[in-house]
Design a protein around this motif. Structure first.
Motif, PDB file in Angstrom:
ATOM      1  N   ASN A  88     -69.583  -1.919 -29.649  1.00  0.00           N
ATOM      2  CA  ASN A  88     -68.272  -2.500 -29.545  1.00  0.00           C
ATOM      3  C   ASN A  88     -67.328  -2.391 -30.722  1.00  0.00           C
ATOM      4  OD1 ASN A  88     -67.346  -4.146 -26.852  1.00  0.00           O
ATOM      5  ND2 ASN A  88     -69.502  -3.842 -26.871  1.00  0.00           N
ATOM      6  N   ILE A  89     -68.064  -2.858 -31.938  1.00  0.00           N
ATOM      7  CA  ILE A  89     -67.124  -2.662 -32.985  1.00  0.00           C
ATOM      8  C   ILE A  89     -66.852  -1.308 -33.455  1.00  0.00           C
ATOM      9  CG2 ILE A  89     -66.989  -3.580 -35.480  1.00  0.00           C
ATOM     10  CD1 ILE A  89     -68.757  -6.019 -34.843  1.00  0.00           C
ATOM     11  N   GLY A  90     -68.040  -0.498 -33.217  1.00  0.00           N
ATOM     12  CA  GLY A  90     -68.169   0.794 -34.037  1.00  0.00           C
ATOM     13  C   GLY A  90     -66.868   1.700 -33.265  1.00  0.00           C
ATOM     14  N   ILE A  91     -66.658   1.362 -31.927  1.00  0.00           N
ATOM     15  CA  ILE A  91     -65.744   2.292 -31.194  1.00  0.00           C
ATOM     16  C   ILE A  91     -64.215   2.400 -32.063  1.00  0.00           C
ATOM     17  CG2 ILE A  91     -64.766   0.310 -29.850  1.00  0.00           C
ATOM     18  CD1 ILE A  91     -65.641   3.615 -28.382  1.00  0.00           C
ATOM     19  N   SER A  92     -63.954   1.328 -32.717  1.00  0.00           N
ATOM     20  CA  SER A  92     -62.465   1.198 -33.328  1.00  0.00           C
ATOM     21  C   SER A  92     -62.748   1.914 -34.984  1.00  0.00           C
ATOM     22  CB  SER A  92     -61.653   0.062 -33.134  1.00  0.00           C
ATOM     23  OG  SER A  92     -62.540  -0.812 -34.260  1.00  0.00           O
ATOM     24  N   ILE A  93     -63.830   2.076 -35.536  1.00  0.00           N
ATOM     25  CA  ILE A  93     -64.009   2.497 -36.694  1.00  0.00           C
ATOM     26  C   ILE A  93     -64.370   4.014 -36.723  1.00  0.00           C
ATOM     27  CG2 ILE A  93     -64.079   0.176 -37.910  1.00  0.00           C
ATOM     28  CD1 ILE A  93     -67.403   0.656 -37.721  1.00  0.00           C
ATOM     29  N   ARG A 152     -68.683   8.565 -27.413  1.00  0.00           N
ATOM     30  CA  ARG A 152     -68.241   7.041 -27.451  1.00  0.00           C
ATOM     31  C   ARG A 152     -67.238   6.650 -26.542  1.00  0.00           C
ATOM     32  NH1 ARG A 152     -70.226   4.317 -31.944  1.00  0.00           N
ATOM     33  NH2 ARG A 152     -72.509   5.280 -32.300  1.00  0.00           N
ATOM     34  N   TYR A 153     -66.185   7.550 -26.544  1.00  0.00           N
ATOM     35  CA  TYR A 153     -65.097   7.263 -25.916  1.00  0.00           C
ATOM     36  C   TYR A 153     -65.447   7.254 -24.142  1.00  0.00           C
ATOM     37  CZ  TYR A 153     -62.273   7.633 -29.853  1.00  0.00           C
ATOM     38  OH  TYR A 153     -61.585   7.211 -31.153  1.00  0.00           O
ATOM     39  N   ILE A 154     -66.312   8.128 -23.989  1.00  0.00           N
ATOM     40  CA  ILE A 154     -66.840   8.257 -22.615  1.00  0.00           C
ATOM     41  C   ILE A 154     -67.345   7.160 -22.177  1.00  0.00           C
ATOM     42  CG2 ILE A 154     -68.429   9.554 -20.892  1.00  0.00           C
ATOM     43  CD1 ILE A 154     -67.712  12.033 -22.435  1.00  0.00           C
ATOM     44  N   TYR A 155     -68.418   6.653 -22.926  1.00  0.00           N
ATOM     45  CA  TYR A 155     -69.108   5.378 -22.803  1.00  0.00           C
ATOM     46  C   TYR A 155     -68.177   4.053 -22.567  1.00  0.00           C
ATOM     47  CZ  TYR A 155     -73.649   7.399 -23.132  1.00  0.00           C
ATOM     48  OH  TYR A 155     -74.890   8.038 -23.017  1.00  0.00           O
ATOM     49  N   ALA A 156     -67.183   4.141 -23.512  1.00  0.00           N
ATOM     50  CA  ALA A 156     -66.361   2.908 -23.274  1.00  0.00           C
ATOM     51  C   ALA A 156     -65.407   3.092 -22.279  1.00  0.00           C
ATOM     52  CB  ALA A 156     -65.375   2.841 -24.693  1.00  0.00           C
ATOM     53  N   ILE A 157     -65.053   4.156 -21.751  1.00  0.00           N
ATOM     54  CA  ILE A 157     -64.019   4.171 -20.630  1.00  0.00           C
ATOM     55  C   ILE A 157     -64.989   3.647 -19.422  1.00  0.00           C
ATOM     56  CG2 ILE A 157     -62.868   5.694 -18.922  1.00  0.00           C
ATOM     57  CD1 ILE A 157     -62.023   7.249 -21.608  1.00  0.00           C
ATOM     58  N   GLY A 158     -66.298   4.266 -19.284  1.00  0.00           N
ATOM     59  CA  GLY A 158     -67.160   3.784 -18.161  1.00  0.00           C
ATOM     60  C   GLY A 158     -67.477   2.570 -18.202  1.00  0.00           C
ATOM     61  N   ASN A 159     -67.501   1.767 -19.327  1.00  0.00           N
ATOM     62  CA  ASN A 159     -67.775   0.314 -19.480  1.00  0.00           C
ATOM     63  C   ASN A 159     -66.660  -0.500 -19.121  1.00  0.00           C
ATOM     64  OD1 ASN A 159     -70.007  -1.234 -20.982  1.00  0.00           O
ATOM     65  ND2 ASN A 159     -70.047   0.855 -21.468  1.00  0.00           N
ATOM     66  N   ASN A 160     -65.396  -0.219 -19.669  1.00  0.00           N
ATOM     67  CA  ASN A 160     -64.116  -0.986 -19.124  1.00  0.00           C
ATOM     68  C   ASN A 160     -62.918  -0.466 -19.467  1.00  0.00           C
ATOM     69  OD1 ASN A 160     -62.075  -2.926 -19.358  1.00  0.00           O
ATOM     70  ND2 ASN A 160     -63.523  -4.592 -20.333  1.00  0.00           N
ATOM     71  N   THR A 161     -62.638   0.596 -18.545  1.00  0.00           N
ATOM     72  CA  THR A 161     -61.351   1.208 -18.572  1.00  0.00           C
ATOM     73  C   THR A 161     -60.073   0.528 -19.181  1.00  0.00           C
ATOM     74  OG1 THR A 161     -61.884   2.315 -16.535  1.00  0.00           O
ATOM     75  CG2 THR A 161     -59.645   3.067 -17.476  1.00  0.00           C
ATOM     76  N   ALA A 162     -59.939  -0.814 -18.767  1.00  0.00           N
ATOM     77  CA  ALA A 162     -58.638  -1.251 -19.323  1.00  0.00           C
ATOM     78  C   ALA A 162     -58.674  -1.845 -20.887  1.00  0.00           C
ATOM     79  CB  ALA A 162     -58.728  -2.799 -18.616  1.00  0.00           C
ATOM     80  N   ALA A 194     -75.853   4.998 -14.274  1.00  0.00           N
ATOM     81  CA  ALA A 194     -75.426   4.040 -13.210  1.00  0.00           C
ATOM     82  C   ALA A 194     -74.339   4.471 -12.542  1.00  0.00           C
ATOM     83  CB  ALA A 194     -74.904   2.796 -13.893  1.00  0.00           C
ATOM     84  N   THR A 195     -74.083   4.439 -11.202  1.00  0.00           N
ATOM     85  CA  THR A 195     -73.162   5.215 -10.570  1.00  0.00           C
ATOM     86  C   THR A 195     -71.911   4.405 -10.703  1.00  0.00           C
ATOM     87  OG1 THR A 195     -73.943   3.857  -8.511  1.00  0.00           O
ATOM     88  CG2 THR A 195     -74.457   5.938  -8.577  1.00  0.00           C
ATOM     89  N   THR A 196     -71.948   3.252 -11.329  1.00  0.00           N
ATOM     90  CA  THR A 196     -70.528   2.580 -11.625  1.00  0.00           C
ATOM     91  C   THR A 196     -70.127   2.621 -13.196  1.00  0.00           C
ATOM     92  OG1 THR A 196     -72.177   0.690 -12.047  1.00  0.00           O
ATOM     93  CG2 THR A 196     -70.962   0.584 -10.188  1.00  0.00           C
ATOM     94  N   GLY A 197     -70.845   3.616 -13.923  1.00  0.00           N
ATOM     95  CA  GLY A 197     -70.291   4.092 -15.199  1.00  0.00           C
ATOM     96  C   GLY A 197     -71.022   3.232 -16.278  1.00  0.00           C
ATOM     97  N   GLY A 198     -70.707   4.007 -17.218  1.00  0.00           N
ATOM     98  CA  GLY A 198     -71.048   3.120 -18.790  1.00  0.00           C
ATOM     99  C   GLY A 198     -72.373   3.337 -19.221  1.00  0.00           C
ATOM    100  N   ILE A 199     -73.418   3.457 -18.469  1.00  0.00           N
ATOM    101  CA  ILE A 199     -74.790   3.682 -19.297  1.00  0.00           C
ATOM    102  C   ILE A 199     -75.600   4.971 -18.751  1.00  0.00           C
ATOM    103  CG2 ILE A 199     -75.335   1.218 -19.873  1.00  0.00           C
ATOM    104  CD1 ILE A 199     -76.711   0.730 -17.182  1.00  0.00           C
ATOM    105  N   GLY A 200     -76.362   5.352 -19.516  1.00  0.00           N
ATOM    106  CA  GLY A 200     -77.346   6.427 -19.170  1.00  0.00           C
ATOM    107  C   GLY A 200     -76.949   7.563 -20.131  1.00  0.00           C
TER     108      GLY A 200
END
Lengths: 521, 336
Positions: A371-376, B205-215, B275-281
């Protein structure tokens, strides 16, 4: 013996003692304030009181019976969670009585008329301004909050009502409505557990207070015996300097002569003409607000005051680019600003920290480190590959500097308390070296100690030359931190005030739409 | 024994190598899948003496290669929180396009191959653009696009296989290096690249981030829509690669290529912890999931289950596998 009696309760999670030797007694006909900082164990205690989780040891009796042995006792306890969890696209009546069989509607078909008739008394009793057949999504947030209480009270035989921060999204007037419902329930012999971070509310509605600190119950007193200061000390365990001012001090820049502090000086007189504003918003309009113009200078904290629904967050999100503007323009560092592109905003140093931590802030399934790493990644990725050693070093520094309480950087962020999540989000934002930082209700649901830490961070940022915008519902918070305060009413800007030379009444008048014209800057 | 245990412990304490740390989360999730794969492998070996023969292993590896390529892309999409049901149709379209280019247009085989991959990427990107620009749900959109792509396939071939594929590329489908089929090696190569992308680059990382929480990802300044389009394109490209390798393997471009590449990769990814809902795997987990499905389908045939019952049995085992995983995960979460 009290109606609900908790003795030497203990609950542990791997690596954490959540509750230790906790005692609590709830009497009927009283409002019990449950006070404590984030992570003090309030949520865990509530989960045990509602029968959702069971303690490792200790006793819990409800109406004289051991509830741990006889879970049917938990039906006496009704719980209203902090977040709204209604079926938004269904009607008020349907929401109230779901599941229908429990409420006595056990036929094969549902009669809308019967549902509506049964709903009416609840709407009157709780003062909900809605029709039974109305969709929940179309009624006000405060009515939704009251509907949640009404729904909890449809349970037969409930005698204890737990309200978890019920006012966090309500205005003052709406809070008063909620309080009259609470008083009515108290009069009819219910015990109410009231969880809140707001001092005035605890003292306004409470009879008895139980304070939790680090998983232990440290005090159980009648609220009349305590002063605000005492309660803060009990919660934090030490003196917190909440009363001091956190307004940024202007360092090398010349301060204006004292005569300027009287009356409503134009911003230009405080900020020498040679210094262009960092942010210049010109006649910005969008959904929920109209014709907003203001300037923000480097090194100041600009407060935004307004009631819920005044358009504060909408304006900020539009400036940041997450919402569409219908007209108007923005200059940032004297250059025209492209609206509607959050990625460009971040790249140019404008950050927005949302009020909705869960919804817009954290990446719940990922670790604190990620979570922190994503912005650095700019600092940790060399020629496109992330250096994990570098990432760990920076993340550990953030955890240390922002005092984020966790047993490991690999812990999933959703298992951290709200205050620690907020600190992680702020720490993360700091790593991006912002030039303009918008804090939208940064202390919502945050304990006092962490609040003060956040105030210090904002002050330091401003003094380092960053432009800071603070959106807040707490006038005291704005007065404490902001150099100037912009007031909004129904999507309109009603004034810009120097904090130092403005009294509270003037500001309140400006956010409720009275007397705004005289003071408009 | 004891000394080695303490040695292992001391390295744990004095600081884990950073490389392991980075993917430790993924490693935890993988453990269960690896366990299941080993268990199914052992059971299969016990059930049939033919299972462990190198001939049979090559069959399993080659089958896994094609579905695996599609699975890698689908897993990346699922982690992103999206889904593409047109991957099979894209694979088929790329396959027949390759046939048409090589046989009817006489284009150089290697150039045709490249063009097919680009076509696949383009088809994926079109899906991504429609999803992001028009804010459509990827499930519904790609059902429609699957119709469009497989329709184009039929229009251009009239449903007839294209024969006479040049021998030059036959090696890609039929060749064997170090006892392993070439398509399998290609798949492993793609998997390595995908895993590297997911674990070690900002893009992943961005792919995981978007899958976790797009907003939240938007608020962080991540170019959400751009990344979505790119991942759709990657999935399209991998499907096209599977398609063209299949052409090389069969020596003909069959319009039916890709028909069975739609649902198994999704099941594989879920078995593998996505997960079919995204964010992990991770794509690695997804390939292990695909291997589990592959072995199950193989052993059913070897064990002599009646052909009529085969899909009942293999489907049932898949359901069993994901139920087991779900129960295990809930227990694990409660502990956390």
């Amino acid at each position: 013996m009290a109606f609900v009696e908790v003795r030497s309760l203990r609950k542990t999670f791997p690596g954490v003692v959540a509750l230790d030797d906790v005692a609590l007694s709830l009497d009927l006909g009283k409002v019990h304030v449950l006070a404590g900082e984030n992570g003090a164990g309030k949520s865990t205690l509530i989960r045990i009181l509602t029968g959702v989780s069971s303690p490792d040891s200790g006793s819990l009796s409800i109406d004289g019976q051991d509830a741990l042995a006889d879970p049917s006792r938990f039906s006496r306890i009704a719980y209203v969670p902090q977040e709204l969890n209604l079926f938004r696209h269904m009607t008020v009546a349907e929401n109230l009585f779901m599941p229908f069989a429990r409420a006595g509607f056990d036929g094969l078909t549902l009669s809308g008329g019967a549902l509506s008739r049964a709903t009416q008394p609840f709407l009157e009793r709780f003062g909900i301004r809605a029709r039974p057949a109305q969709k929940v999504s179309s009624i006000a947030v405060s009515d939704q909050q009251l509907l949640q209480i009404a729904r909890a009270s449809t349970a037969k035989g409930f005698q204890v009502l737990i309200l978890d921060e019920p006012t966090s999204s309500l205005t003052h007037a709406e809070t008063d409505r909620l309080f009259s419902v609470v008083r009515e329930l108290r009069r009819t012999g219910h015990a109410i557990v009231f969880v809140s971070h707001k001092m005035d509310e605890m003292f306004g509605i409470g009879d008895v207070v139980t304070v939790l600190r680090n998983g232990r119950s440290v005090a159980h007193r009648s609220i009349d015996e305590l002063k605000e200061r005492d309660l803060i000390r009990l919660m934090s365990g030490d003196e917190v300097a909440i009363d001091q001012s956190f307004r940024p001090q202007r360092g090398p820049r010349p301060t204006p002569p004292p005569s300027d502090a009287v009356g409503f000086a134009a911003p230009q007189s405080k900020h020498p003409e040679d210094e262009a504003p960092l942010l210049d918003v010109l006649r910005l309009s969008g959904r929920g607000f109209n014709d907003i113009s203001f300037q923000l200078h480097r090194g100041e904290i600009l407060g935004f005051a307004g009631l819920v629904g005044a358009g504060r967050s909408e304006i900020m999100q539009t400036i940041f680019g997450a919402r569409r503007a219908t007209s108007g323009s923005i200059q940032f560092e004297r250059k025209p600003w492209r609206l509607g592109r959050p990625d460009l905003s971040v790249a140019r140093g404008m950050l927005y920290l949302s009020e909705e931590r869960k919804q817009d802030g954290i990446l719940p399934l990922l670790s604190l480190r990620e979570n922190i790493g994503i912005s650095i990644l700019g600092q940790t990725a060399r020629s496109g590959v992330i250096s994990s050693g570098q990432e760990q070093r920076i993340v550990d520094t953030v955890i240390h500097d922002y005092d984020i309480k966790t047993d490991s950087r690999e812990k999933k962020i959703r298992f951290l308390s709200g205050g620690n999540q907020q600190k992680a989000i702020i720490g993360r934002a700091m790593q991006q070296r912002p030039r303009l930082l918008i804090f939208d209700e940064p202390t919502k649901g945050i304990d006092i100690k962490t609040k003060v830490e956040i105030y210090r961070i904002m002050k330091r940022l401003a003094e380092e030359g960053v432009g800071v915008i603070l959106v807040s519902s707490e006038m005291a918070e704005l007065r404490r931190c902001a150099t100037r305060i912009v007031t909004l009413y129904h999507g309109q800007l009603t004034g810009t005030f120097e904090t130092e030379s403005t009294d509270n009444d003037t500001l309140i008048a400006a956010i409720i739409g009275a007397g705004a014209s005289e003071h408009a800057a | 024994m004891p000394p080695s245990v303490t040695a292992g412990k001391s390295t744990e304490v004095t600081g884990q190598p950073p490389r392991r740390r980075l993917s430790s989360l993924a490693a935890n999730q993988l453990l269960g899948v690896v366990f299941a794969l080993v268990a199914i492998f052992l059971v299969s070996a016990a059930l049939s003496p033919e299972f462990l023969t190198s001939f049979n292993m090559v069959i399993i590896a080659r089958t896994l290669a094609f579905v695996g390529l599609v699975t890698i892309g689908q897993a990346m999409l699922l982690i992103l929180g999206e889904l593409d049901l047109s991957v099979g149709a894209i694979g088929g379209l790329a396959a027949v396009a390759g046939g048409l280019l090589m046989v009817q247009a006489g284009v150089n085989a290697w150039l045709s191959l490249l063009l097919c991959l680009l076509l696949g990427a383009a088809c994926g990107a079109v899906n991504g653009l429609l999803v992001t620009r028009l804010r459509l749900h990827s499930l519904v959109l790609t059902i429609g696009m699957a119709g469009v792509y497989s329709g184009l396939n039929l229009v251009s071939t009239r449903g007839v296989a294209i024969t006479g594929i040049p021998d030059q590329i036959g090696f890609l489908g039929q060749g064997v290096v170090a006892d392993l089929p070439v398509p399998f090696l290609v798949m492993l190569g793609c998997l390595a690249v995908a895993a590297f992308l997911m674990f070690r680059t900002p893009f992943g990382r961005y792919i995981y981030a978007i899958g976790n929480n797009t907003a939240a990802a938007r608020m962080l300044g991540i170019r959400v829509d751009f990344i979505r389009v790119v991942v759709f394109a990657i999935a399209g490209l991998l499907s096209a690669m599977a398609g063209i390798l299949m052409v090389a393997r069969l020596g003909t471009a069959q319009p039916s290529i890709g028909e069975d590449w739609v649902l198994p990769p999704i099941a594989a990814a879920v078995i593998g912890g996505v997960a079919t809902t995204g964010g992990i795997g991770s794509p690695i987990g997804a390939i292990l999931g695909a291997a589990i499905i592959g072995i199950i389908e193989n052993i059913i045939v070897l064990y002599g289950v009646s052909p009529y019952w085969q899909s009942v049995v293999s489907g049932g085992i898949v359901v069993l596998a994901i139920s087991f995983d779900s129960v295990a995960r809930r227990t694990f979460r409660r502990e956390e």
